[in-house]
Design an enzyme around this catalytic site. Structure first.
Site, PDB file in Angstrom:
ATOM      1  N   LYS A 195       0.847  -1.188   0.000  1.00 21.79           N
ATOM      2  CA  LYS A 195       0.000   0.000   0.000  1.00 21.79           C
ATOM      3  C   LYS A 195       0.883   1.239   0.000  1.00 21.79           C
ATOM      4  O   LYS A 195       1.596   1.510   0.967  1.00 21.79           O
ATOM      5  CB  LYS A 195      -0.921   0.002   1.218  1.00 21.79           C
ATOM      6  CG  LYS A 195      -1.912   1.168   1.245  1.00 21.79           C
ATOM      7  CD  LYS A 195      -2.845   1.037   2.436  1.00 21.79           C
ATOM      8  CE  LYS A 195      -3.850   2.182   2.495  1.00 21.79           C
ATOM      9  NZ  LYS A 195      -4.768   2.065   3.643  1.00 21.79           N
ATOM     10  N   LYS A 248      -2.202  -1.598  -3.764  1.00 18.39           N
ATOM     11  CA  LYS A 248      -3.001  -0.379  -3.772  1.00 18.39           C
ATOM     12  C   LYS A 248      -2.080   0.828  -3.823  1.00 18.39           C
ATOM     13  O   LYS A 248      -1.167   0.920  -3.001  1.00 18.39           O
ATOM     14  CB  LYS A 248      -3.867  -0.339  -2.510  1.00 18.39           C
ATOM     15  CG  LYS A 248      -4.756   0.895  -2.378  1.00 18.39           C
ATOM     16  CD  LYS A 248      -5.536   0.860  -1.061  1.00 18.39           C
ATOM     17  CE  LYS A 248      -6.431   2.094  -0.942  1.00 18.39           C
ATOM     18  NZ  LYS A 248      -7.181   2.134   0.317  1.00 18.39           N
TER      19      LYS A 248
END
EC number: 4.2.1.24
Length: 324
Positions: A195, A248
């Site tokens: 992330k 992400k």
């Protein structure tokens, strides 16, 4: 004319021919649709920075999920926005918190719907960070216990999958141990393993009311410039017991998705984040692009890059277009 060259166009001569040799295919079952459930809200409320995305009240959640079922979408990820926040994010792990209520509501009416619970503190803390804060520093180890409590409360509410998104070191280990201790040995962890600290999250922070009240998240989310670090992060989560790996954002990180897919055998999840979504929506509303074609191209590209599943706000539209 010389015939020494290859005629690749032979396999593109008609729509049927192109369909026959297509290497990557999308299906509504590939999609996980994000839902924002707001405590104390009556009805639905549009999210201004995310066209066609809404805050939903608990009493309308059944109708929202029913629409997804009709479209063939089999999974949702639930985000909650509480009425009250504090410095410890108490509502994140309260047994009667908004996400816990939403999970139970969905599973009561749609037991076959796979409910993913986003496991974090940022929507519930008054400072907007993903962990406890002391003297301006986000505390790692002290935050892990609260994340474990959150995961257990979500599992008790009926969550099928726990998805920790906080990026605290060791979160998979601590959550796995807590779930197992409480008897939830068969609840998988969909880890936000990779992330990045990204400006593509902007509209989401509006939707989830989770913008940090000071500083940023660069001390715990990854530097967008780093590639090898992604493999180290993913490796740690695999070793700690993750069952899925999320990358992400995804649109600007397809190289990372491919690296992770090549290195590990766990199911890979792409998060098609809010900024990626809103850019497409804004351009389409201005008539600059063809929304349907662009969305399906983006989602196909993510799957081609290695994604087995895609968390996307485009899910409803994409499912409708795929059915045409």
């Amino acid at each position: 004319m010389s015939q020494s060259f290859n005629r690749h166009r032979r396999l593109r001569t008609s729509k049927a021919m192109r369909e026959m040799v297509k290497e990557t295919r999308l299906h509504p079952s590939d999609f996980i649709y994000p839902i924002f459930v707001v405590e104390g809200l009556e009805g639905k409320k549009a999210v201004p920075s995310m066209p066609d995305v809404h805050h939903v009240s608990l009493d309308l959640l059944k109708d929202e999920v029913a629409e997804l079922v009709k479209l063939g979408i089999q999974s949702v990820i639930v985000f909650g926005i509480p009425e009250e926040k504090d410095d410890c994010g108490t509502q994140a792990y309260h047994d009667h918190g908004i996400v816990q209520k939403a999970i139970t509501e969905i599973k009561e009416h749609f037991p076959e719907m796979v409910v993913v619970a986003d496991t974090c503190l940022c929507e519930y803390t008054d400072h907007g960070h993903c962990g406890l804060v002391k003297d301006g520093v986000i505390l790692n180890d002290e935050s892990l216990e609260l994340l474990a409590q959150t995961a257990v409360s979500q599992a008790k509410a009926g969550a099928d999958i726990i998805a920790p998104s906080n990026m605290m070191d060791g979160f998979v280990t601590v959550i796995r141990e807590a779930l197992d201790k409480e008897g939830f040995v068969n609840i998988p962890i969909m880890s936000y393993a990779v992330k990045y600290s990204s400006e593509f999250y902007g509209p989401f922070r509006d939707a989830a009311n989770s913008t940090p009240q000071f500083g940023d998240r660069k001390t715990y989310q990854m530097d967008p410039a780093n590639r090898m670090e992604a493999l180290r992060e993913a490796q740690s989560d695999v070793e700690e017991g993750a069952d899925f790996l999320i990358v992400k954002p995804s649109l600007s990180y397809m190289d990372i998705m491919r690296d992770v897919k090549n290195e590990f055998t766990l199911p890979l999840v792409a998060y098609n984040v809010s900024g990626e979504y809103s850019m497409v929506k804004a351009a389409a509303q201005n008539g600059w692009i063809k929304e349907k074609e662009i969305v399906l191209e983006i989602l196909t590209s993510m799957k081609r890059a290695g994604a087995d599943l895609i968390i996307t706000y485009h899910a409803k539209d994409a499912a409708k277009w795929l059915a045409e």
